[in-house]
Design a protein around this motif. Structure first.
Motif, PDB file in Angstrom:
ATOM      1  N   GLY A  79     -57.967   5.023   7.644  1.00 62.16           N
ATOM      2  CA  GLY A  79     -57.587   5.412   9.119  1.00 62.16           C
ATOM      3  C   GLY A  79     -57.188   4.608  10.064  1.00 62.16           C
ATOM      4  N   ASN A  80     -57.093   3.193   9.588  1.00 64.45           N
ATOM      5  CA  ASN A  80     -56.578   2.164  10.620  1.00 64.45           C
ATOM      6  C   ASN A  80     -55.206   1.631  10.296  1.00 64.45           C
ATOM      7  OD1 ASN A  80     -59.234   2.020  11.721  1.00 64.45           O
ATOM      8  ND2 ASN A  80     -60.109   0.837  10.079  1.00 64.45           N
ATOM      9  N   SER A  81     -54.640   1.286  11.381  1.00 67.15           N
ATOM     10  CA  SER A  81     -53.214   0.532  11.135  1.00 67.15           C
ATOM     11  C   SER A  81     -53.209  -0.529  10.541  1.00 67.15           C
ATOM     12  CB  SER A  81     -52.564   0.665  12.488  1.00 67.15           C
ATOM     13  OG  SER A  81     -52.426   1.936  13.085  1.00 67.15           O
ATOM     14  N   ILE A  82     -52.264  -1.040   9.972  1.00 71.27           N
ATOM     15  CA  ILE A  82     -52.182  -2.524   9.156  1.00 71.27           C
ATOM     16  C   ILE A  82     -50.723  -2.980   9.843  1.00 71.27           C
ATOM     17  CG2 ILE A  82     -51.994  -3.978   7.326  1.00 71.27           C
ATOM     18  CD1 ILE A  82     -53.995  -1.956   6.013  1.00 71.27           C
ATOM     19  N   ILE A  83     -50.966  -4.559  10.248  1.00 71.20           N
ATOM     20  CA  ILE A  83     -49.743  -5.416  10.513  1.00 71.20           C
ATOM     21  C   ILE A  83     -49.863  -6.451   9.398  1.00 71.20           C
ATOM     22  CG2 ILE A  83     -48.475  -6.785  12.030  1.00 71.20           C
ATOM     23  CD1 ILE A  83     -49.427  -4.984  14.195  1.00 71.20           C
ATOM     24  N   GLU A  84     -49.145  -6.571   8.639  1.00 67.14           N
ATOM     25  CA  GLU A  84     -49.017  -7.838   7.658  1.00 67.14           C
ATOM     26  C   GLU A  84     -47.595  -8.673   7.899  1.00 67.14           C
ATOM     27  OE1 GLU A  84     -50.047 -10.976   6.285  1.00 67.14           O
ATOM     28  OE2 GLU A  84     -51.649  -9.499   6.166  1.00 67.14           O
ATOM     29  N   ASN A  85     -47.624  -9.931   8.462  1.00 69.39           N
ATOM     30  CA  ASN A  85     -46.409 -10.362   8.695  1.00 69.39           C
ATOM     31  C   ASN A  85     -45.939 -11.378   7.513  1.00 69.39           C
ATOM     32  OD1 ASN A  85     -45.113  -9.281  10.906  1.00 69.39           O
ATOM     33  ND2 ASN A  85     -46.849 -10.191  12.179  1.00 69.39           N
ATOM     34  N   SER A  86     -47.031 -11.412   6.492  1.00 72.68           N
ATOM     35  CA  SER A  86     -46.566 -12.424   5.331  1.00 72.68           C
ATOM     36  C   SER A  86     -46.882 -12.030   4.266  1.00 72.68           C
ATOM     37  CB  SER A  86     -47.276 -13.658   5.818  1.00 72.68           C
ATOM     38  OG  SER A  86     -47.031 -14.715   4.669  1.00 72.68           O
ATOM     39  N   LEU A  87     -46.118 -11.140   3.755  1.00 69.04           N
ATOM     40  CA  LEU A  87     -46.356 -10.220   2.374  1.00 69.04           C
ATOM     41  C   LEU A  87     -46.337 -11.277   1.074  1.00 69.04           C
ATOM     42  CD1 LEU A  87     -44.704  -6.756   2.943  1.00 69.04           C
ATOM     43  CD2 LEU A  87     -47.302  -7.393   2.673  1.00 69.04           C
ATOM     44  N   ALA A  88     -45.468 -12.283   1.135  1.00 73.71           N
ATOM     45  CA  ALA A  88     -44.988 -13.135   0.209  1.00 73.71           C
ATOM     46  C   ALA A  88     -46.317 -13.784  -0.369  1.00 73.71           C
ATOM     47  CB  ALA A  88     -44.031 -14.220   0.564  1.00 73.71           C
ATOM     48  N   GLY A  89     -47.405 -14.016   0.325  1.00 82.06           N
ATOM     49  CA  GLY A  89     -48.526 -14.593  -0.022  1.00 82.06           C
ATOM     50  C   GLY A  89     -49.485 -13.807  -0.280  1.00 82.06           C
ATOM     51  N   MET A  90     -49.281 -12.484  -0.509  1.00 80.73           N
ATOM     52  CA  MET A  90     -50.562 -11.429  -0.408  1.00 80.73           C
ATOM     53  C   MET A  90     -50.364 -11.094  -2.142  1.00 80.73           C
ATOM     54  SD  MET A  90     -51.021  -9.301   2.814  1.00 80.73           S
ATOM     55  CE  MET A  90     -51.863  -8.193   1.956  1.00 80.73           C
ATOM     56  N   LYS A  91     -51.243 -10.574  -2.715  1.00 77.01           N
ATOM     57  CA  LYS A  91     -51.402  -9.654  -3.848  1.00 77.01           C
ATOM     58  C   LYS A  91     -51.273  -8.424  -3.627  1.00 77.01           C
ATOM     59  CE  LYS A  91     -53.459 -13.148  -6.814  1.00 77.01           C
ATOM     60  NZ  LYS A  91     -54.568 -13.520  -8.013  1.00 77.01           N
ATOM     61  N   GLY A  92     -50.763  -7.293  -4.077  1.00 76.73           N
ATOM     62  CA  GLY A  92     -50.940  -6.024  -4.294  1.00 76.73           C
ATOM     63  C   GLY A  92     -49.582  -5.362  -4.690  1.00 76.73           C
ATOM     64  N   PHE A  93     -49.717  -3.989  -4.479  1.00 80.61           N
ATOM     65  CA  PHE A  93     -48.795  -3.055  -5.263  1.00 80.61           C
ATOM     66  C   PHE A  93     -47.371  -3.352  -4.775  1.00 80.61           C
ATOM     67  CE2 PHE A  93     -46.116   0.883  -5.298  1.00 80.61           C
ATOM     68  CZ  PHE A  93     -46.285   0.899  -6.637  1.00 80.61           C
ATOM     69  N   HIS A  94     -47.187  -3.843  -3.367  1.00 80.79           N
ATOM     70  CA  HIS A  94     -45.768  -4.272  -2.903  1.00 80.79           C
ATOM     71  C   HIS A  94     -45.037  -5.119  -3.916  1.00 80.79           C
ATOM     72  CE1 HIS A  94     -48.187  -7.356  -1.222  1.00 80.79           C
ATOM     73  NE2 HIS A  94     -47.228  -8.131  -1.266  1.00 80.79           N
ATOM     74  N   LEU A  95     -45.638  -6.107  -4.583  1.00 86.28           N
ATOM     75  CA  LEU A  95     -45.064  -7.113  -5.505  1.00 86.28           C
ATOM     76  C   LEU A  95     -44.331  -6.111  -6.761  1.00 86.28           C
ATOM     77  CD1 LEU A  95     -47.725  -9.880  -5.457  1.00 86.28           C
ATOM     78  CD2 LEU A  95     -45.590  -9.641  -4.164  1.00 86.28           C
ATOM     79  N   GLU A  96     -45.244  -5.349  -7.299  1.00 85.67           N
ATOM     80  CA  GLU A  96     -44.882  -4.700  -8.400  1.00 85.67           C
ATOM     81  C   GLU A  96     -43.605  -3.811  -7.915  1.00 85.67           C
ATOM     82  OE1 GLU A  96     -46.730  -0.712 -11.188  1.00 85.67           O
ATOM     83  OE2 GLU A  96     -48.087  -2.143 -10.464  1.00 85.67           O
ATOM     84  N   SER A  97     -44.002  -3.121  -6.780  1.00 83.89           N
ATOM     85  CA  SER A  97     -42.722  -2.222  -6.206  1.00 83.89           C
ATOM     86  C   SER A  97     -41.416  -3.033  -6.058  1.00 83.89           C
ATOM     87  CB  SER A  97     -42.919  -1.605  -5.080  1.00 83.89           C
ATOM     88  OG  SER A  97     -42.061  -0.621  -4.545  1.00 83.89           O
ATOM     89  N   ASP A  98     -41.591  -3.999  -5.579  1.00 87.04           N
ATOM     90  CA  ASP A  98     -40.417  -4.967  -5.192  1.00 87.04           C
ATOM     91  C   ASP A  98     -39.519  -5.432  -6.570  1.00 87.04           C
ATOM     92  OD1 ASP A  98     -40.836  -5.139  -2.520  1.00 87.04           O
ATOM     93  OD2 ASP A  98     -41.246  -7.241  -2.385  1.00 87.04           O
ATOM     94  N   GLU A  99     -40.663  -5.555  -7.645  1.00 84.42           N
ATOM     95  CA  GLU A  99     -39.856  -5.978  -8.853  1.00 84.42           C
ATOM     96  C   GLU A  99     -39.176  -4.767  -9.570  1.00 84.42           C
ATOM     97  OE1 GLU A  99     -41.549  -7.372 -13.440  1.00 84.42           O
ATOM     98  OE2 GLU A  99     -42.952  -7.515 -11.626  1.00 84.42           O
ATOM     99  N   LYS A 100     -39.629  -3.669  -9.269  1.00 80.26           N
ATOM    100  CA  LYS A 100     -39.245  -2.487 -10.093  1.00 80.26           C
ATOM    101  C   LYS A 100     -37.641  -2.072  -9.135  1.00 80.26           C
ATOM    102  CE  LYS A 100     -43.105  -0.184 -11.800  1.00 80.26           C
ATOM    103  NZ  LYS A 100     -43.886   1.002 -11.933  1.00 80.26           N
ATOM    104  N   THR A 101     -37.702  -2.113  -7.815  1.00 78.06           N
ATOM    105  CA  THR A 101     -36.612  -1.677  -6.794  1.00 78.06           C
ATOM    106  C   THR A 101     -35.559  -2.776  -6.663  1.00 78.06           C
ATOM    107  OG1 THR A 101     -37.896  -2.092  -5.103  1.00 78.06           O
ATOM    108  CG2 THR A 101     -38.071   0.020  -5.751  1.00 78.06           C
ATOM    109  N   GLY A 102     -36.079  -4.258  -7.068  1.00 73.30           N
ATOM    110  CA  GLY A 102     -35.263  -5.237  -6.486  1.00 73.30           C
ATOM    111  C   GLY A 102     -34.868  -5.611  -4.850  1.00 73.30           C
ATOM    112  N   PHE A 103     -36.154  -4.683  -4.322  1.00 77.09           N
ATOM    113  CA  PHE A 103     -36.287  -5.101  -2.874  1.00 77.09           C
ATOM    114  C   PHE A 103     -37.158  -6.197  -2.501  1.00 77.09           C
ATOM    115  CE2 PHE A 103     -37.855  -3.998   1.405  1.00 77.09           C
ATOM    116  CZ  PHE A 103     -36.925  -3.843   1.928  1.00 77.09           C
ATOM    117  N   SER A 104     -37.067  -6.994  -1.654  1.00 81.05           N
ATOM    118  CA  SER A 104     -37.946  -8.093  -1.300  1.00 81.05           C
ATOM    119  C   SER A 104     -38.638  -7.894   0.011  1.00 81.05           C
ATOM    120  CB  SER A 104     -37.142  -9.247  -0.921  1.00 81.05           C
ATOM    121  OG  SER A 104     -38.093 -10.272  -0.632  1.00 81.05           O
ATOM    122  N   SER A 105     -39.878  -7.530   0.096  1.00 80.63           N
ATOM    123  CA  SER A 105     -40.773  -6.951   1.070  1.00 80.63           C
ATOM    124  C   SER A 105     -41.485  -8.504   1.853  1.00 80.63           C
ATOM    125  CB  SER A 105     -41.920  -6.315   0.805  1.00 80.63           C
ATOM    126  OG  SER A 105     -41.606  -4.919   0.157  1.00 80.63           O
TER     127      SER A 105
END
Length: 449
Positions: A79-105
């Motif tokens: 229930g809390n908002s999140i701001i993350e301005n450096s996703l490149a250095g983080m592990k998480g699902f966004h890496l898997e999603s980027d790989e599948k879609t070709g997008f760079s978060s």
């Protein structure tokens, strides 16, 4: 019934208007807030994943992400908002999603969407990649939180509609969960009164080893009912031997039931038990008994009456002790009148007849069956289809189902295969057979007398 009232409520919701409002927010935000993508997520019914229901740049695809390993999942869960301005250095699902879609978060801002009537979290809205490599700040956060308040008034009715549709399929079953038929016969879904009466009869005959005839159209579940009857009388492991009488060649029928000894005929290079022997101590299920060869019927009757017989090519008498459960899609009494079935075997074959009504006469069973098949098919195909649209549920209820439960299962399997994970099965996933049959039925009602 309560299920029908829930569907009526669902149909009165102006879903198109709410969907349009949510899509407006999603499509407007990338331009107004200067970001590359905007996505709205909700929690799935199992609470294990978050699913995208609207999003830009997805090309009609849906994102399904684990709650624990995704930013949107943590926002909904905590229930809390999140701001993350450096996703490149983080592990998480966004890496898997980027790989599948070709997008760079690069960076993300994600805020919860709260219910308009409680503090319950109903979803999350996420912005990705602020323009010109800028970072998300508190002003962006404040603006998106205000937008989420307006978004909730459109998103919540959509989710309410999904819940109503799901509740309509299961609420009566839950209310009757303590009914003895549910406790003793959990495999056979029965919400209709006519099917409840059928199962009550099953419970009665299952307590004693009486011979039973199960009648019903093809696809109604005669073998499933036979297995239930078998399972309620025998404790421990006992054989259930199923034989399709229509599939046995006439010249092999006697060997099939009585067995044969080695050398009994050309090709009999070893001894073989017959179905009577195999079923000893358990149940012999004869499917399509009305198709049994007339010449074999006399020998079959003698074996039933004497409880013994001999293998072909042998004089050794073997005793038989089994419950006989037969099934047919024909009216055996009519077959007797036509001379296709022996009258003496007809009267010896069974003491109790159980008729399974066709699915068109069990309308209250259609939605619970569909939901049960959806769960089973999702697991079988490793899919995560969310459910059925209200339009599909109405189509299911109006169709006559000539193929009965077997046809409904086939239709659900088709819908699951043709629907993306996280989405609802829509009318476009229905077969032409289903839609054409529905149209034909509707047309006949508008015709002459």
């Amino acid at each position: 019934m309560l299920r029908q009232r829930l569907l009526e409520i669902s149909n009165r919701l102006t879903i198109d208007r709410y969907e349009g409002a949510v899509e407006f927010y999603v499509n407007m935000l990338p331009v107004s807030r200067g970001v590359e993508r905007c996505t709205v997520f909700i929690l799935d019914r199992q609470g294990e994943n978050v699913c995208s229901i609207f999003g830009t740049g997805l090309g009609g695809q849906h994102i399904v992400a684990p709650v624990k390993d995704s930013i949107a999942g943590r926002v909904i869960e905590q229930g809390n908002s999140i701001i993350e301005n450096s996703l490149a250095g983080m592990k998480g699902f966004h890496l898997e999603s980027d790989e599948k879609t070709g997008f760079s978060s690069r960076n993300v801002l994600c805020v919860p969407i709260r219910s308009i009537v409680s503090d319950h979290i109903i979803g999350a809205i996420q912005l990705l990649n602020k323009a010109d490599n800028q970072s998300f700040d508190e002003l962006d956060l404040e603006a998106l939180e205000k937008i989420s308040e307006g978004l909730s008034s459109s998103l919540e009715p959509l989710l309410l509609n999904k819940e109503i549709v799901a509740m309509a399929a299961s609420v009566e079953k839950e209310m009757d969960s303590l009914h003895s038929a549910r406790e003793l016969l959990p495999q056979f879904i029965a919400e209709s009164k006519v099917m409840e009466k059928t199962l009550e009869l099953v419970m009665l005959v299952a307590k004693t080893p009486v011979n039973v005839l199960i009648s019903g159209e093809n696809g109604t579940g005669k073998e499933l009912l036979a297995r239930m009857i078998h399972g309620k009388i025998k404790e421990g492991v006992s054989p259930f031997v199923a034989v399709n009488c229509a599939s046995i060649p006439e010249n092999l029928a006697e060997s099939e039931f009585f067995g044969h000894s080695q050398g009994a005929f050309t090709g009999a290079d070893h001894s073989r038990k017959g179905r009577f022997e195999e079923a000893h101590g358990g149940s012999l299920f004869l499917d399509e008994i009305g198709e049994m060869d007339y010449g074999l019927q006399a020998k079959f009757l003698r074996a039933l009456e004497q409880g013994e017989g001999a293998r072909l090519g042998s004089n050794e008498v073997i005793g038989y002790d089994f419950r006989l459960i037969s099934a047919t899609n024909k009216k055996l009494a009519d077959e007797v009148k036509k001379g296709n079935f022996r009258e003496d075997l007809y009267f010896r074959l069974f003491s109790i007849e159980i008729a399974i009504p066709p699915l068109r006469d069990r309308q209250d069973d259609i939605l619970p069956l569909a939901m049960s098949f959806l769960k089973r098919t999702n697991k079988q195909f490793d899919k995560k289809v969310a459910g059925f649209s209200s339009e599909v549920l109405q189509i299911y209820e109006k169709y006559s189902w000539p193929g009965n439960v077997r046809q409904l299962l086939k239709e659900v399997e088709r819908g699951v295969v043709l629907t993306e994970d996280g989405a609802m099965i829509g009318a476009e996933a229905c077969s032409a057979e289903l839609l054409t049959g529905l149209t034909r039925k509707g047309s006949s009602k508008t015709g002459g007398q």
